[in-house]
Design an enzyme around this catalytic site. Structure first.
Site, PDB file in Angstrom:
ATOM      1  N   CYS A  14      41.912  32.434  44.702  1.00  0.00           N
ATOM      2  CA  CYS A  14      42.274  33.846  44.864  1.00  0.00           C
ATOM      3  C   CYS A  14      42.524  34.168  46.335  1.00  0.00           C
ATOM      4  O   CYS A  14      43.527  34.784  46.689  1.00  0.00           O
ATOM      5  CB  CYS A  14      41.159  34.740  44.300  1.00  0.00           C
ATOM      6  SG  CYS A  14      41.562  36.497  44.337  1.00  0.00           S
ATOM      7  N   CYS A  15      41.595  33.719  47.207  1.00  0.00           N
ATOM      8  CA  CYS A  15      41.792  33.949  48.649  1.00  0.00           C
ATOM      9  C   CYS A  15      43.076  33.278  49.139  1.00  0.00           C
ATOM     10  O   CYS A  15      43.755  33.795  50.027  1.00  0.00           O
ATOM     11  CB  CYS A  15      40.600  33.424  49.438  1.00  0.00           C
ATOM     12  SG  CYS A  15      39.103  34.427  49.340  1.00  0.00           S
TER      13      CYS A  15
ATOM     14  N   CYS B 103      37.575  42.415  50.628  1.00  0.00           N
ATOM     15  CA  CYS B 103      38.048  42.964  49.358  1.00  0.00           C
ATOM     16  C   CYS B 103      36.882  43.638  48.613  1.00  0.00           C
ATOM     17  O   CYS B 103      35.740  43.159  48.661  1.00  0.00           O
ATOM     18  CB  CYS B 103      38.634  41.850  48.508  1.00  0.00           C
ATOM     19  SG  CYS B 103      40.156  41.144  49.158  1.00  0.00           S
TER      20      CYS B 103
ATOM     21  N   CYS C 242      34.467  41.655  46.310  1.00  0.00           N
ATOM     22  CA  CYS C 242      33.784  40.532  46.952  1.00  0.00           C
ATOM     23  C   CYS C 242      32.924  40.971  48.134  1.00  0.00           C
ATOM     24  O   CYS C 242      32.550  40.142  48.976  1.00  0.00           O
ATOM     25  CB  CYS C 242      34.800  39.502  47.414  1.00  0.00           C
ATOM     26  SG  CYS C 242      35.731  38.792  46.051  1.00  0.00           S
TER      27      CYS C 242
ATOM     28  N   CYS D  34      36.885  32.681  53.739  1.00  0.00           N
ATOM     29  CA  CYS D  34      37.917  32.885  52.728  1.00  0.00           C
ATOM     30  C   CYS D  34      39.104  31.974  52.923  1.00  0.00           C
ATOM     31  O   CYS D  34      40.089  32.069  52.216  1.00  0.00           O
ATOM     32  CB  CYS D  34      38.365  34.324  52.711  1.00  0.00           C
ATOM     33  SG  CYS D  34      38.997  34.865  54.254  1.00  0.00           S
TER      34      CYS D  34
HETATM   35  S1  SF4 Z   1      37.973  38.208  48.953  1.00  0.00           S
HETATM   36 FE1  SF4 Z   1      37.793  38.193  46.691  1.00  0.00          FE
HETATM   37  S2  SF4 Z   1      39.428  39.519  45.861  1.00  0.00           S
HETATM   38 FE2  SF4 Z   1      39.851  39.114  48.051  1.00  0.00          FE
HETATM   39  S3  SF4 Z   1      41.261  37.424  48.017  1.00  0.00           S
HETATM   40 FE3  SF4 Z   1      39.220  36.505  48.238  1.00  0.00          FE
HETATM   41  S4  SF4 Z   1      38.427  36.136  46.151  1.00  0.00           S
HETATM   42 FE4  SF4 Z   1      40.264  37.465  45.998  1.00  0.00          FE
END
Ligand code: SF4
Length: 251
Positions: A118-119, A201, A204, A229
């Site tokens: 996701c990151c 985010c 998170c 991240c």
């Molecule tokens: S901090 Fe969380 S929501 Fe944001 S990009 Fe990374 S995993 Fe995704």
């Protein structure tokens, strides 16, 4: 003439300067320097310094699509306060759809692999676009933010990206930062007063308890060794580094 060109020389030079002088030097020395802001306290201080000492520096942010409403409001407030544009870099729609199909919208809670994926889609890839063609990348990293960051220099060659990575606040302590913010009337995220020293985010990031490390609220369900991240690697890269870009981009 640039006063310093090698990472070591630049590092030594920056160490002797005030924060404003550091930003001014970077602004003069590099044709294209990019500052990535997450609107945290460190980055808000740097934005105020850029407005005063380094307007040639491009200010950008990663609009991941999962930010707090308070962060988005602060983004606009900051632009108005300093009369500058903060360029938004967003994830590719296809990348996000691919992620959601495979892991689910909030699949990052299920595994480190899913979280890093996701990151990667929402931060690492947009960061790479933001840094395309840049000679220098300015960050708000500080040594006392976490064990992973306790040895960061003021300047280091980022061989994976082919640019100079600059951490002008590397030696600023948490207490120093708070004092500087209070003195300079920099706009800040109201979430800080609600127990969020480090804000990323929304899904998170949680508030921390008294006595917890300031990044304890980031990816709190993981062990600290994995809590980056992908924007900033644990160890400074070298000119021979071929590690994947996934390792490093925080906010
Ligand atoms: S901090 Fe969380 S929501 Fe944001 S990009 Fe990374 S995993 Fe995704």
């Amino acid at each position: 003439m640039p006063p310093a060109s090698s990472p070591q020389l630049l590092n030594d030079t920056l160490a002797e300067l005030s924060l404003g002088e550091r930003i001014g030097l970077v602004s003069r020395q590099f044709d294209r320097a990019v500052f990535t802001t997450s609107l945290g306290l460190e980055d808000q201080l740097i934005t105020s310094l850029v407005a005063e000492h380094g307007r040639a520096i491009q200010v950008v942010t990663l609009q991941t699509g999962r930010l707090f409403p308070e962060t988005l409001e602060l983004l606009e407030t900051t632009e108005q306060r300093y009369g500058l544009t903060i360029t938004r870099f967003e994830p590719d729609t296809d990348d996000v759809e691919t992620y959601v199909d495979r892991y689910g919208l909030n699949g990052f809670y299920e595994s480190i692999e899913a979280r890093k994926a996701c990151c990667h889609a929402r931060k690492v890839v947009p960061l790479a676009k933001a840094l395309e063609g840049a000679e220098a990348w300015i960050t708000g990293l500080r040594r006392d933010q976490s064990d992973n960051r306790k040895a960061i220099p003021f300047a280091e060659w980022d061989g994976a990206r082919g640019l100079m990575k600059l951490n002008p606040l590397a030696d600023v302590t948490s207490n120093d930062l708070k004092a500087l913010i209070a003195e300079s009337d920099v706009p800040t995220n109201p979430l800080h007063a609600r127990g969020y020293p480090s804000i990323g985010c929304e899904p998170c990031t949680r508030a921390i308890k008294p006595g917890e490390p300031e990044r304890a609220g980031r990816w709190w369900w993981e062990q600290e060794s994995s809590q980056e991240c992908g924007l900033h690697p644990d160890a400074p890269p070298t000119s021979n580094t071929t590690q994947p870009i996934l390792e490093s981009v925080d906010a």
